[in-house]
Write a protein that holds these residues in place. Structure first.
Motif, PDB file in Angstrom:
ATOM      1  N   ALA A  45       0.971  -1.071   0.201  1.00 39.96           N
ATOM      2  CA  ALA A  45       0.091   0.118   0.028  1.00 39.96           C
ATOM      3  C   ALA A  45       0.803   1.226   0.050  1.00 39.96           C
ATOM      4  CB  ALA A  45      -0.981  -0.059   1.094  1.00 39.96           C
ATOM      5  N   LEU A  46       1.780   1.031   0.579  1.00 37.81           N
ATOM      6  CA  LEU A  46       2.986   2.579   0.697  1.00 37.81           C
ATOM      7  C   LEU A  46       4.139   2.271  -0.471  1.00 37.81           C
ATOM      8  CD1 LEU A  46       3.445   2.785   4.593  1.00 37.81           C
ATOM      9  CD2 LEU A  46       1.749   3.842   2.803  1.00 37.81           C
ATOM     10  N   ASP A  47       4.460   1.080  -0.965  1.00 37.08           N
ATOM     11  CA  ASP A  47       5.746   0.850  -1.665  1.00 37.08           C
ATOM     12  C   ASP A  47       5.118  -0.461  -2.846  1.00 37.08           C
ATOM     13  OD1 ASP A  47       7.871   0.570  -3.295  1.00 37.08           O
ATOM     14  OD2 ASP A  47       9.175   0.468  -1.763  1.00 37.08           O
ATOM     15  N   PRO A  48       4.726  -0.073  -3.905  1.00 38.99           N
ATOM     16  CA  PRO A  48       4.259  -1.121  -4.640  1.00 38.99           C
ATOM     17  C   PRO A  48       5.430  -2.068  -5.283  1.00 38.99           C
ATOM     18  CG  PRO A  48       3.255   0.751  -5.536  1.00 38.99           C
ATOM     19  CD  PRO A  48       3.926   1.289  -4.393  1.00 38.99           C
ATOM     20  N   LYS A  49       6.584  -1.729  -5.032  1.00 41.29           N
ATOM     21  CA  LYS A  49       7.607  -2.352  -5.492  1.00 41.29           C
ATOM     22  C   LYS A  49       8.266  -3.002  -4.367  1.00 41.29           C
ATOM     23  CE  LYS A  49       7.653  -0.906  -9.839  1.00 41.29           C
ATOM     24  NZ  LYS A  49       7.667  -1.771 -10.971  1.00 41.29           N
ATOM     25  N   ALA A  50       7.710  -2.951  -3.210  1.00 38.18           N
ATOM     26  CA  ALA A  50       8.318  -3.582  -2.055  1.00 38.18           C
ATOM     27  C   ALA A  50       8.667  -4.996  -2.280  1.00 38.18           C
ATOM     28  CB  ALA A  50       7.485  -3.321  -0.864  1.00 38.18           C
ATOM     29  N   ARG A  51       9.824  -5.442  -1.619  1.00 39.96           N
ATOM     30  CA  ARG A  51      10.302  -6.766  -1.445  1.00 39.96           C
ATOM     31  C   ARG A  51       9.843  -7.411  -0.064  1.00 39.96           C
ATOM     32  NH1 ARG A  51       9.479  -6.345  -6.239  1.00 39.96           N
ATOM     33  NH2 ARG A  51      11.058  -6.159  -7.764  1.00 39.96           N
ATOM     34  N   VAL A  52       8.960  -8.267  -0.066  1.00 41.55           N
ATOM     35  CA  VAL A  52       8.685  -8.802   1.242  1.00 41.55           C
ATOM     36  C   VAL A  52       8.753 -10.392   1.314  1.00 41.55           C
ATOM     37  CG1 VAL A  52       6.457  -8.970   2.682  1.00 41.55           C
ATOM     38  CG2 VAL A  52       6.949  -7.187   1.471  1.00 41.55           C
ATOM     39  N   ALA A  53       9.146 -10.841   2.460  1.00 49.65           N
ATOM     40  CA  ALA A  53       9.274 -12.456   2.685  1.00 49.65           C
ATOM     41  C   ALA A  53       8.838 -12.313   4.204  1.00 49.65           C
ATOM     42  CB  ALA A  53      10.380 -12.968   2.406  1.00 49.65           C
ATOM     43  N   CYS A  54       7.562 -12.503   4.715  1.00 50.14           N
ATOM     44  CA  CYS A  54       7.105 -12.241   5.954  1.00 50.14           C
ATOM     45  C   CYS A  54       6.743 -13.677   6.505  1.00 50.14           C
ATOM     46  CB  CYS A  54       6.031 -11.170   5.947  1.00 50.14           C
ATOM     47  SG  CYS A  54       5.513 -10.862   7.888  1.00 50.14           S
ATOM     48  N   GLU A  55       7.011 -14.150   7.576  1.00 50.52           N
ATOM     49  CA  GLU A  55       6.819 -15.188   8.226  1.00 50.52           C
ATOM     50  C   GLU A  55       6.029 -15.069   9.810  1.00 50.52           C
ATOM     51  OE1 GLU A  55       7.119 -17.921   6.578  1.00 50.52           O
ATOM     52  OE2 GLU A  55       8.605 -17.206   5.057  1.00 50.52           O
ATOM     53  N   THR A  56       5.069 -15.783  10.103  1.00 51.58           N
ATOM     54  CA  THR A  56       4.434 -15.599  11.413  1.00 51.58           C
ATOM     55  C   THR A  56       4.342 -17.141  12.096  1.00 51.58           C
ATOM     56  OG1 THR A  56       3.258 -13.787  10.473  1.00 51.58           O
ATOM     57  CG2 THR A  56       2.226 -14.621  12.634  1.00 51.58           C
ATOM     58  N   VAL A  57       4.545 -16.854  13.549  1.00 49.10           N
ATOM     59  CA  VAL A  57       4.471 -18.157  14.110  1.00 49.10           C
ATOM     60  C   VAL A  57       3.579 -17.758  15.512  1.00 49.10           C
ATOM     61  CG1 VAL A  57       6.546 -18.083  15.511  1.00 49.10           C
ATOM     62  CG2 VAL A  57       5.422 -20.120  15.532  1.00 49.10           C
ATOM     63  N   LEU A  58       2.583 -18.818  15.722  1.00 45.15           N
ATOM     64  CA  LEU A  58       1.717 -18.405  17.036  1.00 45.15           C
ATOM     65  C   LEU A  58       1.818 -19.757  17.899  1.00 45.15           C
ATOM     66  CD1 LEU A  58       0.079 -17.493  14.086  1.00 45.15           C
ATOM     67  CD2 LEU A  58      -1.313 -16.455  15.981  1.00 45.15           C
ATOM     68  N   ALA A  59       1.654 -19.268  19.176  1.00 43.60           N
ATOM     69  CA  ALA A  59       1.946 -20.405  20.101  1.00 43.60           C
ATOM     70  C   ALA A  59       1.265 -19.925  21.499  1.00 43.60           C
ATOM     71  CB  ALA A  59       3.022 -20.964  20.339  1.00 43.60           C
ATOM     72  N   ASP A  60       0.096 -20.348  22.119  1.00 42.19           N
ATOM     73  CA  ASP A  60      -0.631 -20.012  23.004  1.00 42.19           C
ATOM     74  C   ASP A  60      -0.944 -18.599  22.994  1.00 42.19           C
ATOM     75  OD1 ASP A  60      -1.889 -20.131  25.355  1.00 42.19           O
ATOM     76  OD2 ASP A  60      -0.158 -20.382  26.719  1.00 42.19           O
ATOM     77  N   GLN A  61      -0.347 -17.796  23.858  1.00 46.70           N
ATOM     78  CA  GLN A  61      -0.520 -16.256  23.817  1.00 46.70           C
ATOM     79  C   GLN A  61       0.529 -15.558  23.354  1.00 46.70           C
ATOM     80  OE1 GLN A  61      -3.669 -15.094  25.100  1.00 46.70           O
ATOM     81  NE2 GLN A  61      -4.005 -17.505  24.627  1.00 46.70           N
ATOM     82  N   PHE A  62       1.419 -15.988  22.270  1.00 49.60           N
ATOM     83  CA  PHE A  62       2.507 -15.550  21.833  1.00 49.60           C
ATOM     84  C   PHE A  62       2.559 -15.431  20.200  1.00 49.60           C
ATOM     85  CE2 PHE A  62       6.707 -16.293  19.640  1.00 49.60           C
ATOM     86  CZ  PHE A  62       7.522 -15.210  20.438  1.00 49.60           C
ATOM     87  N   VAL A  63       2.763 -14.274  19.662  1.00 51.15           N
ATOM     88  CA  VAL A  63       2.921 -14.140  18.270  1.00 51.15           C
ATOM     89  C   VAL A  63       4.244 -13.374  17.798  1.00 51.15           C
ATOM     90  CG1 VAL A  63       1.799 -13.060  16.145  1.00 51.15           C
ATOM     91  CG2 VAL A  63       0.383 -13.638  18.339  1.00 51.15           C
ATOM     92  N   MET A  64       4.961 -14.161  17.075  1.00 50.49           N
ATOM     93  CA  MET A  64       6.212 -13.530  16.446  1.00 50.49           C
ATOM     94  C   MET A  64       6.071 -13.281  14.953  1.00 50.49           C
ATOM     95  SD  MET A  64      10.183 -14.576  16.600  1.00 50.49           S
ATOM     96  CE  MET A  64      10.415 -15.833  15.534  1.00 50.49           C
ATOM     97  N   VAL A  65       6.463 -12.116  14.360  1.00 49.45           N
ATOM     98  CA  VAL A  65       6.394 -11.881  12.998  1.00 49.45           C
ATOM     99  C   VAL A  65       7.815 -11.376  12.616  1.00 49.45           C
ATOM    100  CG1 VAL A  65       5.365 -10.567  11.240  1.00 49.45           C
ATOM    101  CG2 VAL A  65       3.801 -10.796  13.129  1.00 49.45           C
ATOM    102  N   ALA A  66       8.307 -12.220  11.660  1.00 46.12           N
ATOM    103  CA  ALA A  66       9.679 -12.127  11.236  1.00 46.12           C
ATOM    104  C   ALA A  66       9.724 -12.081   9.768  1.00 46.12           C
ATOM    105  CB  ALA A  66      10.604 -13.136  11.908  1.00 46.12           C
ATOM    106  N   GLY A  67      10.961 -11.435   9.111  1.00 43.26           N
ATOM    107  CA  GLY A  67      11.062 -11.420   7.714  1.00 43.26           C
ATOM    108  C   GLY A  67      12.183 -10.478   7.276  1.00 43.26           C
TER     109      GLY A  67
END
Length: 400
Positions: A45-67
């Motif tokens: 939405a802010l940069d149409p040419k952005a390069r993105v490789a995004c991973e998410t992990v969820l466990a109980d009450q924990f969320v991590m987003v990395a990339g």
């Protein structure tokens, strides 16, 4: 294998029972896909040419987003990194989780953001002179289509998606207020002479509130979801339905199981009806051919079947990192084609734009359209407009 034995084997293999599954938006793996694709959309939405490789992990009450990410303006990277936690919490709310008791608390869960910048060594082969781009990685992608449904999708995966979509509809409308977001479906279809003739077995497991008894849940889910989705004329005799076969399913979402981006690739595609190259889709921008070339392969296969050139079609595209043209193109119509598969391969190369930049241009992929694909499949959708699902009226004249 001698000719007689081979003929017997092929004849028998046309009569079989085939099963596909789907999962709801509240399944932990699908939650991870949705978060990763919302992060991707925020970048685009802010940069149409952005390069993105995004991973998410969820466990109980924990969320991590990395990339790893690349933006033309470094401020975009910092803006999305600062906003990522808000995106995570809002996604969890939109899915329908409200507290630790029902799976995860969107307001109190721990959220950790670990963003890195894309390696210059990866990028050096992707962004090339003249605006062209090479493939973001090596890999092989498959696209598939068949005439089993109006959407040119296999019947089992189509019905499996419909079951969990119906569960979500009844939950969100509060028609069945004791339903919770986590659910899974499974559909087994009987084939004779290679054609689907009946649905033999259904498995549907749904998370629920403590207030509902197992007996009442099974009766209501059978009536309001299974009977509403599976047409009577498609049901075999006997027709077996298993609803919450282990009994209670009160603990769900990340409180019941971990979630990880890209772990439901068969649910995302064709339910196991054809090979899969192994690459996941969610969280990846369109320079990653794992995603964009899979969309093109589906587009090609669907248009071949829609044009009446075959009743079933598999397309494989393969790429090398940093290289624009595919290293191979394969078309297999399983003997149903109106012309030789080799001729279709030649014509596909001429008719379709198969470079990463050509695929991006064909589908206008540098825009925030991906969150809608992250649940209920990337193909055969009628509830959202996906450019790779369009058919080309001119294809028959161009291919014949």
């Amino acid at each position: 294998m001698n000719t007689a034995l081979q003929s017997s084997f092929c004849s028998q293999s046309k009569n079989y029972l085939f099963t596909s599954e789907s999962v709801s938006e509240g399944h932990p793996d699908k939650m991870a896909d949705q978060i990763s694709d919302r992060i991707l959309d925020a970048f685009l939405a802010l940069d149409p040419k952005a390069r993105v490789a995004c991973e998410t992990v969820l466990a109980d009450q924990f969320v991590m987003v990395a990339g790893e990410f690349k933006t033309a303006n470094p401020a975009v990277f910092e803006t999305i990194r600062a906003h990522a936690e808000t995106i995570v919490r809002q996604t969890i709310r939109d899915i329908g989780y409200t507290s630790k008791a029902d799976g995860i608390d969107p307001d109190r869960c721990e959220v950790r953001i670990a963003f890195n910048r894309q390696s210059v060594h990866i990028n050096q082969g992707v962004d090339q002179a003249g605006g062209e781009i090479g493939a973001g990685d090596q890999g092989l992608m498959f696209g598939y289509a068949c005439d089993e449904t109006p959407e040119f999708m296999p019947l089992a995966i189509s019905l499996a998606h419909q079951l969990v979509r119906k569960q979500s509809e009844l939950r969100k409308s509060r028609a069945l207020p004791w339903l919770r977001p986590d659910a899974k479906s499974q559909v087994s279809v009987r084939y004779r002479d290679g054609k689907p003739v009946a649905v033999e077995k259904i498995v549907l497991s749904t998370q629920h509130a403590p207030m509902i008894s197992t007996e009442a849940l099974r009766a209501t889910v059978r009536q309001e979801i299974v009977d509403a989705v599976i047409p009577a004329e498609l049901r075999s005799s006997p027709f077996e339905v298993l609803i919450n076969p282990t009994g209670r399913f009160e603990v769900g979402g990340p409180n019941g199981d971990t979630g990880l981006t890209g772990r439901k690739i068969i649910v995302d595609t064709y339910g196991g009806s054809c090979p899969h190259g192994g690459g996941a889709f969610s969280g990846k921008d369109s320079s990653k051919v794992d995603r964009s070339a899979a969309y093109m392969a589906r587009f090609i296969a669907k248009n071949i079947v829609a044009a009446g050139l075959a009743t079933k079609c598999l397309v494989q595209l393969a790429y090398a990192i940093g290289v624009m043209e595919p290293v191979s193109v394969m078309v297999d119509t399983y003997g149903t084609g109106k012309c030789p598969d080799g001729d279709l391969e030649v014509l596909v190369r001429e008719y379709f734009k198969l470079t990463p930049q050509g695929i991006i241009a064909t589908f206008n992929l540098e825009r925030p359209i991906y969150a809608q694909t992250s649940v209920y499949g990337h193909f055969g959708r009628t509830d959202v407009e996906l450019p790779w699902e369009k058919t080309l009226p001119c294809l028959v004249g161009g291919i014949q």
